[in-house]
Design a protein around this motif. Structure first.
Motif, PDB file in Angstrom:
ATOM      1  N   SER A 128       0.809  -1.222   0.000  1.00 55.04           N
ATOM      2  CA  SER A 128       0.000   0.000   0.000  1.00 55.04           C
ATOM      3  C   SER A 128       0.841   1.270   0.000  1.00 55.04           C
ATOM      4  CB  SER A 128      -0.974   0.005   1.177  1.00 55.04           C
ATOM      5  OG  SER A 128      -0.276   0.008   2.399  1.00 55.04           O
ATOM      6  N   TYR A 157      -0.071   2.393  -6.459  1.00 53.17           N
ATOM      7  CA  TYR A 157      -1.018   1.528  -5.754  1.00 53.17           C
ATOM      8  C   TYR A 157      -2.313   2.296  -5.519  1.00 53.17           C
ATOM      9  CZ  TYR A 157      -3.273  -0.505  -1.633  1.00 53.17           C
ATOM     10  OH  TYR A 157      -4.183  -1.010  -0.743  1.00 53.17           O
ATOM     11  N   SER A 174      -5.602   0.234  -4.290  1.00 55.42           N
ATOM     12  CA  SER A 174      -6.268  -0.483  -3.196  1.00 55.42           C
ATOM     13  C   SER A 174      -6.019  -1.980  -3.366  1.00 55.42           C
ATOM     14  CB  SER A 174      -7.771  -0.206  -3.193  1.00 55.42           C
ATOM     15  OG  SER A 174      -8.375  -0.750  -4.348  1.00 55.42           O
ATOM     16  N   HIS A 175      -6.382  -2.731  -2.317  1.00 59.43           N
ATOM     17  CA  HIS A 175      -6.288  -4.183  -2.408  1.00 59.43           C
ATOM     18  C   HIS A 175      -7.337  -4.850  -1.526  1.00 59.43           C
ATOM     19  CE1 HIS A 175      -4.012  -3.687   1.346  1.00 59.43           C
ATOM     20  NE2 HIS A 175      -4.336  -4.936   1.606  1.00 59.43           N
ATOM     21  N   GLU A 176      -7.590  -6.114  -1.845  1.00 55.00           N
ATOM     22  CA  GLU A 176      -8.476  -6.976  -1.056  1.00 55.00           C
ATOM     23  C   GLU A 176      -7.854  -8.360  -1.020  1.00 55.00           C
ATOM     24  OE1 GLU A 176     -12.596  -7.436  -2.268  1.00 55.00           O
ATOM     25  OE2 GLU A 176     -12.437  -5.569  -3.414  1.00 55.00           O
TER      26      GLU A 176
END
Length: 98
Positions: free
Chosen positions: A30, A35, A37-39
């Motif tokens: 992050s 970058y 977002s991420h899940e």
């Protein structure tokens, strides 16, 4: 925007440790340029299987920026030993349906 999709098969009995390490590793990804977002999601049918979804501004932000960085070496040391087999990573872009 590019969506990175990685299916992660974690070795048997290591899911809890993997999740603890991922909590640390997410700070690395992050902080990278490009970058968004991420899940991380866990499979309901196979409890050792996860999917990682990361949104990047560009493909190069992931493939050159992140993977070419010193931070990636730390990411690898935290996570890569959990996988068997090593994940396939693919990149997707939205389809204009208008």
């Amino acid at each position: 925007m590019i969506l990175e999709v990685a299916v992660l098969q974690v070795k048997a009995g290591l899911a809890d440790e993997f999740e603890r390490n991922f909590k640390k590793a997410q700070a690395i990804i992050s902080s990278m340029n490009g970058y968004i977002s991420h899940e991380l999601q866990k499979c309901i049918e196979e409890d050792q299987k996860y999917i990682l979804l990361v949104k990047w501004e560009t493909l190069q932000a992931h493939t050159e920026g992140f993977r070419g960085s010193d931070a990636y070496l730390e990411w690898k040391s935290l996570l890569h030993h959990f996988y068997d087999p090593f994940p396939t990573v693919e990149h997707y872009e939205a389809v204009d349906l208008s």
